[in-house]
Design a protein around this motif. Structure first.
Motif, PDB file in Angstrom:
ATOM      1  N   GLU A 168     -47.257  20.957  14.594  1.00  0.00           N
ATOM      2  CA  GLU A 168     -47.465  19.661  15.592  1.00  0.00           C
ATOM      3  C   GLU A 168     -46.291  19.231  15.428  1.00  0.00           C
ATOM      4  OE1 GLU A 168     -50.986  17.570  14.589  1.00  0.00           O
ATOM      5  OE2 GLU A 168     -52.273  19.055  15.687  1.00  0.00           O
ATOM      6  N   GLY A 169     -45.230  19.594  14.689  1.00  0.00           N
ATOM      7  CA  GLY A 169     -44.034  18.982  14.775  1.00  0.00           C
ATOM      8  C   GLY A 169     -43.693  17.639  13.702  1.00  0.00           C
ATOM      9  N   THR A 170     -44.821  17.203  13.137  1.00  0.00           N
ATOM     10  CA  THR A 170     -44.774  16.025  12.105  1.00  0.00           C
ATOM     11  C   THR A 170     -43.851  16.325  11.087  1.00  0.00           C
ATOM     12  OG1 THR A 170     -47.262  16.118  12.365  1.00  0.00           O
ATOM     13  CG2 THR A 170     -46.273  14.714  10.899  1.00  0.00           C
ATOM     14  N   ASP A 171     -43.804  17.508  10.364  1.00  0.00           N
ATOM     15  CA  ASP A 171     -42.839  17.616   9.271  1.00  0.00           C
ATOM     16  C   ASP A 171     -41.511  17.653   9.986  1.00  0.00           C
ATOM     17  OD1 ASP A 171     -41.926  18.631   6.693  1.00  0.00           O
ATOM     18  OD2 ASP A 171     -41.176  20.378   7.775  1.00  0.00           O
ATOM     19  N   ALA A 172     -40.825  18.066  11.031  1.00  0.00           N
ATOM     20  CA  ALA A 172     -39.504  18.113  11.575  1.00  0.00           C
ATOM     21  C   ALA A 172     -39.501  16.625  12.060  1.00  0.00           C
ATOM     22  CB  ALA A 172     -39.777  19.156  12.697  1.00  0.00           C
ATOM     23  N   ALA A 173     -40.275  15.835  12.482  1.00  0.00           N
ATOM     24  CA  ALA A 173     -40.105  14.610  12.848  1.00  0.00           C
ATOM     25  C   ALA A 173     -39.687  13.927  11.588  1.00  0.00           C
ATOM     26  CB  ALA A 173     -41.457  14.124  13.615  1.00  0.00           C
ATOM     27  N   LEU A 174     -40.442  13.957  10.565  1.00  0.00           N
ATOM     28  CA  LEU A 174     -40.027  13.077   9.461  1.00  0.00           C
ATOM     29  C   LEU A 174     -38.574  13.261   8.896  1.00  0.00           C
ATOM     30  CD1 LEU A 174     -43.547  13.623   7.467  1.00  0.00           C
ATOM     31  CD2 LEU A 174     -42.748  11.541   8.268  1.00  0.00           C
ATOM     32  N   LYS A 175     -38.106  14.729   8.984  1.00  0.00           N
ATOM     33  CA  LYS A 175     -36.855  14.827   8.551  1.00  0.00           C
ATOM     34  C   LYS A 175     -35.959  14.216   9.676  1.00  0.00           C
ATOM     35  CE  LYS A 175     -38.422  19.222   6.419  1.00  0.00           C
ATOM     36  NZ  LYS A 175     -38.858  20.559   6.856  1.00  0.00           N
ATOM     37  N   CYS A 176     -36.344  14.147  10.835  1.00  0.00           N
ATOM     38  CA  CYS A 176     -35.308  13.583  11.991  1.00  0.00           C
ATOM     39  C   CYS A 176     -35.293  11.992  11.771  1.00  0.00           C
ATOM     40  CB  CYS A 176     -35.732  13.859  13.093  1.00  0.00           C
ATOM     41  SG  CYS A 176     -35.366  15.539  13.806  1.00  0.00           S
ATOM     42  N   VAL A 177     -36.554  11.701  11.661  1.00  0.00           N
ATOM     43  CA  VAL A 177     -36.605  10.005  10.981  1.00  0.00           C
ATOM     44  C   VAL A 177     -35.704   9.702  10.049  1.00  0.00           C
ATOM     45  CG1 VAL A 177     -38.156   8.142  10.366  1.00  0.00           C
ATOM     46  CG2 VAL A 177     -38.804   9.709  12.104  1.00  0.00           C
ATOM     47  N   ILE A 178     -35.638  10.487   9.078  1.00  0.00           N
ATOM     48  CA  ILE A 178     -34.740  10.198   7.843  1.00  0.00           C
ATOM     49  C   ILE A 178     -33.452  10.383   8.262  1.00  0.00           C
ATOM     50  CG2 ILE A 178     -34.053  11.163   5.530  1.00  0.00           C
ATOM     51  CD1 ILE A 178     -36.945  12.166   5.207  1.00  0.00           C
ATOM     52  N   ALA A 236     -37.740  14.479  -3.290  1.00  0.00           N
ATOM     53  CA  ALA A 236     -38.078  15.734  -2.791  1.00  0.00           C
ATOM     54  C   ALA A 236     -39.275  15.157  -1.674  1.00  0.00           C
ATOM     55  CB  ALA A 236     -38.562  16.782  -3.566  1.00  0.00           C
ATOM     56  N   ASN A 237     -39.863  14.182  -2.055  1.00  0.00           N
ATOM     57  CA  ASN A 237     -41.002  13.580  -1.238  1.00  0.00           C
ATOM     58  C   ASN A 237     -40.364  12.741   0.025  1.00  0.00           C
ATOM     59  OD1 ASN A 237     -42.952  11.884  -0.302  1.00  0.00           O
ATOM     60  ND2 ASN A 237     -43.762  11.402  -2.406  1.00  0.00           N
ATOM     61  N   LYS A 238     -40.778  13.160   1.119  1.00  0.00           N
ATOM     62  CA  LYS A 238     -40.201  12.666   2.259  1.00  0.00           C
ATOM     63  C   LYS A 238     -40.707  11.152   2.506  1.00  0.00           C
ATOM     64  CE  LYS A 238     -40.064  17.181   4.565  1.00  0.00           C
ATOM     65  NZ  LYS A 238     -40.872  17.718   3.459  1.00  0.00           N
ATOM     66  N   GLY A 239     -41.953  10.739   2.280  1.00  0.00           N
ATOM     67  CA  GLY A 239     -42.571   9.799   2.504  1.00  0.00           C
ATOM     68  C   GLY A 239     -41.830   8.373   2.265  1.00  0.00           C
ATOM     69  N   PRO A 240     -41.269   8.157   1.354  1.00  0.00           N
ATOM     70  CA  PRO A 240     -40.518   6.783   1.026  1.00  0.00           C
ATOM     71  C   PRO A 240     -39.415   6.579   2.020  1.00  0.00           C
ATOM     72  CG  PRO A 240     -41.160   7.619  -1.278  1.00  0.00           C
ATOM     73  CD  PRO A 240     -41.439   8.858  -0.019  1.00  0.00           C
ATOM     74  N   VAL A 241     -38.600   7.611   2.402  1.00  0.00           N
ATOM     75  CA  VAL A 241     -37.534   7.364   3.170  1.00  0.00           C
ATOM     76  C   VAL A 241     -37.723   7.618   4.486  1.00  0.00           C
ATOM     77  CG1 VAL A 241     -35.525   7.516   1.669  1.00  0.00           C
ATOM     78  CG2 VAL A 241     -36.473   9.588   2.351  1.00  0.00           C
ATOM     79  N   ALA A 242     -38.965   8.137   4.907  1.00  0.00           N
ATOM     80  CA  ALA A 242     -39.443   8.386   6.207  1.00  0.00           C
ATOM     81  C   ALA A 242     -40.170   7.068   6.750  1.00  0.00           C
ATOM     82  CB  ALA A 242     -40.007   9.608   6.432  1.00  0.00           C
ATOM     83  N   ALA A 281     -41.359   8.163  16.460  1.00  0.00           N
ATOM     84  CA  ALA A 281     -40.630   9.655  17.080  1.00  0.00           C
ATOM     85  C   ALA A 281     -41.594  10.023  18.231  1.00  0.00           C
ATOM     86  CB  ALA A 281     -40.692  10.490  15.770  1.00  0.00           C
ATOM     87  N   ASP A 282     -40.716  10.783  19.126  1.00  0.00           N
ATOM     88  CA  ASP A 282     -41.402  11.436  20.263  1.00  0.00           C
ATOM     89  C   ASP A 282     -41.546  12.858  19.795  1.00  0.00           C
ATOM     90  OD1 ASP A 282     -41.876  12.452  22.560  1.00  0.00           O
ATOM     91  OD2 ASP A 282     -39.962  11.682  23.520  1.00  0.00           O
ATOM     92  N   VAL A 283     -42.696  13.093  19.524  1.00  0.00           N
ATOM     93  CA  VAL A 283     -43.070  14.490  18.970  1.00  0.00           C
ATOM     94  C   VAL A 283     -43.931  15.522  19.973  1.00  0.00           C
ATOM     95  CG1 VAL A 283     -43.968  15.647  16.692  1.00  0.00           C
ATOM     96  CG2 VAL A 283     -42.980  13.222  16.905  1.00  0.00           C
ATOM     97  N   ASP A 284     -43.581  16.626  19.816  1.00  0.00           N
ATOM     98  CA  ASP A 284     -44.345  17.531  20.672  1.00  0.00           C
ATOM     99  C   ASP A 284     -44.238  19.026  19.758  1.00  0.00           C
ATOM    100  OD1 ASP A 284     -45.971  18.709  22.589  1.00  0.00           O
ATOM    101  OD2 ASP A 284     -44.129  19.156  23.970  1.00  0.00           O
ATOM    102  N   GLY A 285     -45.521  19.453  19.335  1.00  0.00           N
ATOM    103  CA  GLY A 285     -45.365  20.703  18.576  1.00  0.00           C
ATOM    104  C   GLY A 285     -45.319  21.891  19.435  1.00  0.00           C
ATOM    105  N   ALA A 320     -31.912  13.878  16.080  1.00  0.00           N
ATOM    106  CA  ALA A 320     -31.677  12.485  15.674  1.00  0.00           C
ATOM    107  C   ALA A 320     -30.379  11.705  15.946  1.00  0.00           C
ATOM    108  CB  ALA A 320     -31.929  12.591  14.039  1.00  0.00           C
ATOM    109  N   THR A 321     -30.644  10.810  16.542  1.00  0.00           N
ATOM    110  CA  THR A 321     -29.337   9.946  17.129  1.00  0.00           C
ATOM    111  C   THR A 321     -29.750   8.519  16.671  1.00  0.00           C
ATOM    112  OG1 THR A 321     -30.408   9.300  19.295  1.00  0.00           O
ATOM    113  CG2 THR A 321     -29.233  11.652  19.073  1.00  0.00           C
TER     114      THR A 321
END
Lengths: 325, 325
Positions: free
Chosen positions: B199-209, B105-111, B235-239, B264-265
């Motif tokens: 700031e979009g960090t959480d959404a960006a981590l999901k998109c990185v995964i 459930a922790n995003k860190g390892p896969v992001a 990631a290109d991130v804007d909040g 994510a592409t």
């Protein structure tokens, strides 16, 4: 390499055969109602379909040869039939008796004879999957399977693209049913005889399949399932023929619209025109379908996508083949 | 019976432990950062959580004892950390080195360390699944897996409920960012420090995964994946902090609204506020998330649901445990 025998060369069967190679599968048999192409090393799908398109046969074999050909998975994509669900049901039986897997696009066997299919499956090493029978490309059954059908309380949604096209055009343009239906027929969205779609039969079959999947989760045996299974005759079905332009206009003025909503629970199946919020989840437009899955713990999921179309439905068939592992 | 070791006793870990029995699993270890309850025959989850709620410890074991306990699946639900993704990454390593399965459930390892996780997995009999890291209860990764990630061209959507709540309230009520954020904090929808969400960090981590999953489909080896993997830094991130009430009002007057959209592409990840049609698929309201999957053949699927919440996210974790077979 997984070998597919494809029965049915309508829009879905044809697309399954054409896309199989993209998914890494070989088509060893392809049959329509009058002929078949059979080749243990792989049918030349393009050539067979071209021959058929020119008015010829798919190949020089009989349709029944496809059933006895070498294959790992039988893809049953012949037209849905009601009652005894034949000849689709017998195709499923033959494949399971040979310990082969079956992927259905034909709704008949799982809507009308669900327990019979499960009884054959219990005696076989083969497995039956049928994602394509509910909502085209939408992964409704896979999602229910992952959530655990025992935790799913209800499934509801827009499950017929033709009826949805007609209702959403009527609401958007203020046109009458007959006018929009004629337009839909011109566009190829509705059949010359649209009754299967506009009377709610197609949506009801999908809901019967969904309800059977939910009921099955409560059964300990095929015998118990046989007592609890539903068929189309058990569904409470009302179509869209009596929805007037005036009724839609009233709904729209109130921030709502009308959609043909199917609902499947453990209790039963209901299909009919319902008022839904105009900007709500269920008010999809055009031929798009949507399935809402109400399950314990997951907080409600909604999946929308193409509910029909040869290629889209074929993608569900081919995903099922992948899920067979 | 499948035995789970649950690391992390926040909202998700707690719900996983509480719901495990409903899914037919036994919790043999439950740990937070300071203590653990370990019992080979099954932890008394209710008692352990009650002890913790009263200010005590989950049990008399050390957190590290949970890692070496008897279990089949390690559920890693400790807080997401960036950079080296520790201590989550080491937990994954320990479980895989013991040939155990892992559900994240922790995003860190896969992001942040996707290739490192895959390298450990390649050497292990264990498998790693991580549905809960993307979109809470939404079965995004399971659907991508069924479609075949090699056929998925892009995934986009609303992947952060806090940001979506703020934007949809601002648009509906004509209120300013600071006002709605304070309201969201009062309601518990936003954290005291909301920067990770707004700031979009959480959404960006999901998109990185998601992008890593798509990129992986093009790689023949872990070495190739290591060259191609993304991390948050790519990631290109804007909040949403600079979205004004005035800008939203202009959008709404034009039949549109603003949502924080992640995309994510194979090429990369972009997250930022975007204009979307007010009644369109992406304009979900409140804390709801939506994921659109653009894949060959399937004609586009959209799945909406609860993007967060302990029980909802736990349902994704427990579905993953089921998918491990």
């Amino acid at each position: 390499m997984t070998r597919l025998a494809v029965l049915g060369a309508g829009a879905v069967g044809r697309s399954v055969a054409e896309l199989a190679a993209e998914y890494g599968y070989t088509v060893t048999a392809l049959a329509d109602s009058t002929s078949a192409a059979v080749a243990p090393d792989g049918v030349d799908v393009t050539a067979a379909l071209a021959d058929k398109a020119e008015g010829g046969a798919l190949g020089d074999a009989d349709p029944t040869d496809a059933l006895t050909a070498e294959y790992d998975v039988l893809v049953e994509a012949t037209p849905t039939t009601l009652g005894d669900a034949e000849p689709g049901f017998s195709h499923v039986r033959t494949a399971l008796e040979r310990d082969r897997d079956v992927v259905l696009a034909n709704k008949g066997p799982v809507a009308e004879r669900f327990a019979d299919v499960r009884a054959l499956e219990a005696e076989s090493e083969g497995e039956v999957l049928f994602e394509a029978t509910v909502g085209g490309a939408i992964p409704a059954l896979a999602t229910i399977d992952d959530l655990g059908p025992e935790r799913v309380r209800a499934v509801r949604g827009v499950l017929n693209g033709t009826a949805n096209f007609v209702l959403s055009r009527m609401a958007a343009e203020g046109l009458d049913y007959d006018h929009v239906l004629a337009e839909a027929q011109d566009l190829g969205v509705a059949e010359a005889d649209p009754s299967f779609d506009v009377e709610g039969t197609d949506a009801a079959l999908k809901c019967v399949i969904l309800s059977n999947v939910l009921r099955e989760a409560d059964c300990d045996s095929v015998e118990e399932l046989r007592e609890r299974e539903l068929t189309l005759a058990d569904a409470d079905v009302d179509g869209i023929r009596n929805v007037t332009g005036g009724a839609l206009e009233l709904a729209v003025n109130d921030g709502r619209t009308v959609r043909l909503i199917g609902e499947a629970t453990r209790e039963g199946v209901r299909v009919g025109p319902r008022l839904v919020p105009e900007n709500g989840t269920l008010a999809v437009s055009g031929t798009r379908n949507i399935v809402e899955i109400d399950a314990e713990f997951s907080g409600g999921l909604a999946i929308s996508g193409a509910g029909a179309g040869g290629e889209e439905t074929a993608s569900a068939v081919l995903s099922d083949v992948g899920r067979l592992g």
